[in-house]
Each structure stands twice: as C-alpha cells, then as structure tokens.
Design a protein around this motif. Structure first.
Motif, PDB file in Angstrom:
ATOM      1  N   VAL A   6       0.853  -1.180   0.000  1.00  0.00           N
ATOM      2  CA  VAL A   6       0.000   0.000   0.000  1.00  0.00           C
ATOM      3  C   VAL A   6       0.896   1.240   0.000  1.00  0.00           C
ATOM      4  O   VAL A   6       1.754   1.392   0.875  1.00  0.00           O
ATOM      5  CB  VAL A   6      -0.932   0.020   1.233  1.00  0.00           C
ATOM      6  CG1 VAL A   6      -1.747   1.322   1.257  1.00  0.00           C
ATOM      7  CG2 VAL A   6      -1.871  -1.186   1.226  1.00  0.00           C
ATOM      8  N   ASP A   8       0.713   5.311   0.089  1.00  0.00           N
ATOM      9  CA  ASP A   8      -0.130   6.492   0.305  1.00  0.00           C
ATOM     10  C   ASP A   8       0.579   7.412   1.274  1.00  0.00           C
ATOM     11  O   ASP A   8       1.129   6.956   2.287  1.00  0.00           O
ATOM     12  CB  ASP A   8      -1.506   6.086   0.845  1.00  0.00           C
ATOM     13  CG  ASP A   8      -2.532   7.197   0.682  1.00  0.00           C
ATOM     14  OD1 ASP A   8      -3.504   7.006  -0.087  1.00  0.00           O
ATOM     15  OD2 ASP A   8      -2.362   8.257   1.335  1.00  0.00           O
ATOM     16  N   ASP A   9       0.581   8.719   0.973  1.00  0.00           N
ATOM     17  CA  ASP A   9       1.295   9.655   1.829  1.00  0.00           C
ATOM     18  C   ASP A   9       0.450  10.146   3.008  1.00  0.00           C
ATOM     19  O   ASP A   9       0.943  10.916   3.835  1.00  0.00           O
ATOM     20  CB  ASP A   9       1.802  10.850   1.020  1.00  0.00           C
ATOM     21  CG  ASP A   9       0.666  11.656   0.403  1.00  0.00           C
ATOM     22  OD1 ASP A   9      -0.376  11.046   0.074  1.00  0.00           O
ATOM     23  OD2 ASP A   9       0.819  12.882   0.237  1.00  0.00           O
ATOM     24  N   ASN A  14      -3.284   5.313   5.280  1.00  0.00           N
ATOM     25  CA  ASN A  14      -2.378   4.182   5.126  1.00  0.00           C
ATOM     26  C   ASN A  14      -2.588   3.167   6.243  1.00  0.00           C
ATOM     27  O   ASN A  14      -2.688   1.956   6.007  1.00  0.00           O
ATOM     28  CB  ASN A  14      -0.923   4.687   5.144  1.00  0.00           C
ATOM     29  CG  ASN A  14      -0.041   3.946   4.162  1.00  0.00           C
ATOM     30  OD1 ASN A  14      -0.333   2.826   3.801  1.00  0.00           O
ATOM     31  ND2 ASN A  14       1.049   4.565   3.750  1.00  0.00           N
ATOM     32  N   SER A  18      -4.266  -0.589   5.631  1.00  0.00           N
ATOM     33  CA  SER A  18      -3.424  -1.750   5.928  1.00  0.00           C
ATOM     34  C   SER A  18      -4.027  -2.588   7.056  1.00  0.00           C
ATOM     35  O   SER A  18      -3.989  -3.827   7.009  1.00  0.00           O
ATOM     36  CB  SER A  18      -2.004  -1.299   6.280  1.00  0.00           C
ATOM     37  OG  SER A  18      -2.001  -0.479   7.432  1.00  0.00           O
ATOM     38  N   THR A  30       3.688  -1.074   3.893  1.00  0.00           N
ATOM     39  CA  THR A  30       3.244   0.266   3.517  1.00  0.00           C
ATOM     40  C   THR A  30       4.431   1.154   3.161  1.00  0.00           C
ATOM     41  O   THR A  30       5.544   0.952   3.644  1.00  0.00           O
ATOM     42  CB  THR A  30       2.460   0.925   4.665  1.00  0.00           C
ATOM     43  OG1 THR A  30       3.311   1.034   5.818  1.00  0.00           O
ATOM     44  CG2 THR A  30       1.221   0.103   5.010  1.00  0.00           C
ATOM     45  N   HIS A  32       5.167   5.565   2.137  1.00  0.00           N
ATOM     46  CA  HIS A  32       4.563   6.889   2.165  1.00  0.00           C
ATOM     47  C   HIS A  32       5.007   7.778   1.005  1.00  0.00           C
ATOM     48  O   HIS A  32       4.670   8.952   0.962  1.00  0.00           O
ATOM     49  CB  HIS A  32       4.877   7.574   3.503  1.00  0.00           C
ATOM     50  CG  HIS A  32       4.267   6.874   4.676  1.00  0.00           C
ATOM     51  ND1 HIS A  32       4.934   5.869   5.367  1.00  0.00           N
ATOM     52  CD2 HIS A  32       3.054   6.998   5.264  1.00  0.00           C
ATOM     53  CE1 HIS A  32       4.157   5.430   6.336  1.00  0.00           C
ATOM     54  NE2 HIS A  32       3.010   6.095   6.296  1.00  0.00           N
ATOM     55  N   THR A  51      -2.046   1.996  -4.740  1.00  0.00           N
ATOM     56  CA  THR A  51      -1.300   3.238  -4.587  1.00  0.00           C
ATOM     57  C   THR A  51      -2.175   4.460  -4.814  1.00  0.00           C
ATOM     58  O   THR A  51      -3.062   4.460  -5.680  1.00  0.00           O
ATOM     59  CB  THR A  51      -0.089   3.286  -5.552  1.00  0.00           C
ATOM     60  OG1 THR A  51       0.595   4.523  -5.373  1.00  0.00           O
ATOM     61  CG2 THR A  51      -0.517   3.144  -7.001  1.00  0.00           C
ATOM     62  N   ASP A  52      -1.911   5.479  -4.019  1.00  0.00           N
ATOM     63  CA  ASP A  52      -2.591   6.746  -4.188  1.00  0.00           C
ATOM     64  C   ASP A  52      -2.120   7.409  -5.476  1.00  0.00           C
ATOM     65  O   ASP A  52      -0.967   7.236  -5.887  1.00  0.00           O
ATOM     66  CB  ASP A  52      -2.284   7.641  -2.984  1.00  0.00           C
ATOM     67  CG  ASP A  52      -3.109   8.923  -2.997  1.00  0.00           C
ATOM     68  OD1 ASP A  52      -2.636   9.920  -2.433  1.00  0.00           O
ATOM     69  OD2 ASP A  52      -4.216   8.922  -3.577  1.00  0.00           O
TER      70      ASP A  52
END
Length: 454
Positions: A6, A8-9, A14, A18, A30, A32, A51-52
């Motif tokens: 995963v 994601d910032d 996140n 998760s 994860t 970021h 993913t973002d």
C-alpha cells in the motif's frame, strides 16, 4: 499468504487500509512515497499494489510506468480523490487493473482485491519473476539507475545503444524497453550481428526477392520488414560488416529498405536498439565502425555494469535463478547455506548473469537436500582466489614475442592471460581471438578447458 503493498502519503489512511487488509488475512507493507514504494518493490515479492494517485514525489501514472518496468505483470490499483475519467482511462491503458475513488468502499475494495488475487494465485507475481523473467532487477544503485533509464526512454522512439559485457542481460533490457513502449503490441525481432557474414547480413536484415541469386526460390522478409511497427534489436552491432553498416545507416535515416534483387524501396517504421560489448568509439578510431552510424544509433545510451561491480545484487540474482531452476527441474530447494553464499559473493563472475544462472541451475540439479551447499558448486567457483597481477611485459620479454601471443605463454599462465584479454575487449570473443593470435575454435576449446564462462 498474499503480499500487498500500500503506497499512500496520508498516514491515517495508510494505517486504516493496511489494518483492514490485515484483518482479511493479507500480509501488508506500507510506503509513504513513490520512491519508498519502488525500493520495496525491488527487494520484495508482492502480489498486488494499491497506490494513491497524488504522491509527494510522483503522480500515479508516472509511478505506474516505473512499476511496469520493474514487474510488467504485477497488478496495480490506483486510488484517488479526483474522479477523473480521462485519467482513469489513461491508467487502464498503461496497465492499471482498476481505479478506485476515495473515500473507498471497504466491501468494494475487498471484492476487487479478492478477485485480483484469485486470478494470480496459481502464478505468484514477483518483481524478479516478471513477464520478461530472464531479466533480473536488482536493488543496487546501478540496478536502480538502469530501471530509471529504461523507464525514461521506453515511451519514446529514440534509438538506444546498450553497452555491457557478455552475459549482463543486454537483450533482456532491450525487451523490457520494448514491452514498456508504445510499440509493445508490435513485433520484437532480434538478430546477432556477430554471426553474420557480409553476404548473409544483407539478406537477413533487408530480405531478398525471388531470383535475386542462386537458391532464392521465393521472396524472403528481412528482419526490418518482420519488425515493422515494432522494435529491431541488433546484438553485437560492432561486428556488423562495414559494407552493411552503410545500408543500415540509410535504412535508419530514410526509413526505407531495398531487398536484394529488388529495384524498389519499401517503407518501414522500426525502432532500433543496438547492443555492444566493445568500445564503439575505439572501433571508430580504428576504422572498423562508421561514426555517422554510431551517432544515429546513440540517441540514448544505457550501460549495464558487470556483475562483479554489483555485489549487492549477487544473492538477489542467485535466488531469482534458484526459483527459475526449481520450476524448470521440478524441485523445491529453499535457499543457500551460509558458506555457499559467501563463495557466491566473492567469486568474480566473468560470465556475469549467464554464468551465475548456469551455476545455480547445475547446483539445484545436484542438490539432494533442501539447501545448496559448497559441495554442489563448481570447483572454479569454490576455489576462486583473487588473481595475481601479471607482469605481461616480463612475459613478453622472456618469450621475445607479443604479450598476447598464446604460443609464447606457458600453460601455467594461459588462463590468466585469456581472462585479461577478454576483459580488455569486454568479452568480445572475435577480438580476443585476434589479440591472442588464435582462431575462434581454439579460443572456445581453451574456454572449455579452463571452465571460463564468457
């Protein structure tokens, strides 16, 4: 248990996603940022990436293209708060599996994850076992730079020169460029220029028409025509006969070819990727390679370092080849004993990845237990000692002949001299044979005699 990455910032999102996936019995890592995610992808096996789209260092489409360089078959799901249909279409065309809009629906997300993993459960996805499974992506800085260069040049139509010693994976790098280009649905044709005589090169590259010469009973397509719309890979381009280099330059500049025996030109649309294990600039200086052809091919250059300069990748590559050998030989070897790993790390690997692959495959075949030990590794690998510096000038003076004339070198020094010469010409065996004053057949016999992979 399936492995999910995963990216994601948003720390809260996140953590939430998760935790939700872990509750569903998935293993989750994860990241970021895009760069952190790419580092994890290069060093671990994942079955799925979520993913973002908006990340601090890259957007989702840029990240997606880089993921597809590392692992073309790895499923990727993009998530974003911006429900942009055009972006979604672009993402799908670039290889994204699906496009989710935040705030995500847990049930919808779980259903998509389950259906994706079910399709892949019989074929585990790995960043090292991609569709182009013979090309290994390492984690060393050198490997990361290669991946970055491939990602940059793949979507373009630039001609590319790939430099590197024999066995470093130049053709697989070329295939990866093709598979990540806009031409990926068109043919990829490869030809070994080192195996072509002047007479054969013309017909292999450009084809011929019926009756062009004795034995031309039908029309024949050349590799340019076969690769039309796609990519033509010219391996060992430095060995292409000088006369044929003129015709190749014309084909590249005018995008036209003329078959042997024909009076008309044929339009072709081909991207050319050339590979070499020699110094083309030196070949130009020696009058063996055309400078104008070099500059036409050298729109972008990628150098693949030898394995001995990528120590951080040796064990990663070894484990990759272990997985391949397990599948091919129907075995289940789990890894390497510690002393075997030490030997693999300290050996020089003159044959690079090709030699490592052969050594691992042989070891898997011979292993009776669960792990690879020293006993199943070749003697030249186990007993390897750093080579002493050879005073070739002293040898030359003692023999009264050229330092690279094998007839004047004692048997005790033959192996070292062959290795030194191969390194000098970047493992171009034709040039090595000439420098050593022997024919190619004798050189091959010596390589077998001394267990030299080249």
């Amino acid at each position: 248990m399936p492995q999910i990455l995963v990216i994601d910032d948003d720390p809260a999102f996140n953590l939430m996603l998760s935790a939700f996936l872990k509750q569903q019995q998935y293993q989750v890592q994860t990241a970021h940022s895009a760069e952190e995610g790419l580092r994890l992808l290069r060093g671990h096996t994942f079955n799925l990436v979520l993913t973002d789209f908006r990340l601090p260092d890259k957007d989702g489409l840029e990240l997606l293209s880089m993921i597809k360089v590392i692992s073309p078959t790895l499923p990727v799901i993009l998530m974003t708060t911006y429900a942009d249909i055009q972006t979604a279409v672009r993402a799908i065309k670039m290889g994204a599996l699906e496009y989710l809009t935040k705030p995500i629906n847990p049930d919808e997300t779980l259903l998509l994850v389950q259906s994706t993993l079910k399709k892949k459960e019989d074929v585990p996805v790995s960043p090292q076992l991609s569709a182009n499974s013979a090309f290994v992506h390492g984690t060393s800085p050198e490997a990361e730079q290669i991946d970055e260069f491939i990602q940059l040049v793949a979507p373009t139509n630039l001609s590319v020169i790939i430099e590197g010693e024999s066995g470093t994976g130049k053709e697989y790098a070329a295939r990866t460029i093709h598979e990540n280009s806009k031409r990926r649905d068109k043919p990829f044709a490869a030809i070994d220029c080192g195996a072509l005589s002047t007479e054969l090169a013309g017909s292999e590259l450009f084809g011929y028409v019926k009756g062009a010469f004795t034995g031309a009973l039908t029309d024949k397509k050349g590799q340019f025509e076969a690769a039309d719309g796609g990519t033509l890979f010219l391996d060992e381009i430095g060995n292409l006969p000088y006369e044929v280099q003129v015709k190749l330059l014309r084909a590249l500049q005018e995008r036209k070819i003329r078959k042997i025996g024909s009076t008309t030109d044929l339009d072709v649309n081909v991207r050319v990727i050339a590979a070499t294990n020699e110094d083309l600039l030196k070949a130009i200086h020696n009058g063996q390679f055309r400078e104008d052809l070099y500059h036409r091919l050298n729109e972008f250059k990628i150098n693949i370092p030898p394995l001995r300069e990528r120590n951080g990748d040796v064990l990663l590559f070894a484990k990759h080849f272990l997985q391949q050998a397990n599948q091919e030989l129907e075995k289940n070897i789990t890894g390497f004993e510690s002393d075997a790993e030490e030997v693999l790390l300290h050996y020089r690997w003159p044959g690079n990845l090709r030699e490592l692959k052969n050594v691992i495959k042989r070891a898997v075949l011979l292993t009776k237990g669960n792990t690879i030990s020293l006993q199943v590794l070749p003697p030249e690998v186990v007993n390897y000692k750093p080579e002493p510096v050879i005073n070739t000038e002293s040898i030359r003076m003692a023999a009264g002949q050229s330092e690279t004339n094998l007839k004047s070198i004692t048997e005790r020094n033959e192996r070292e001299m062959i290795l030194k010469t191969l390194e000098q010409v970047r493992y171009n065996k034709s040039k090595a044979a000439r420098l050593l004053n022997i024919d190619r057949k004798t050189l091959y016999n010596k390589l077998r005699q001394y267990n030299i992979e080249a």
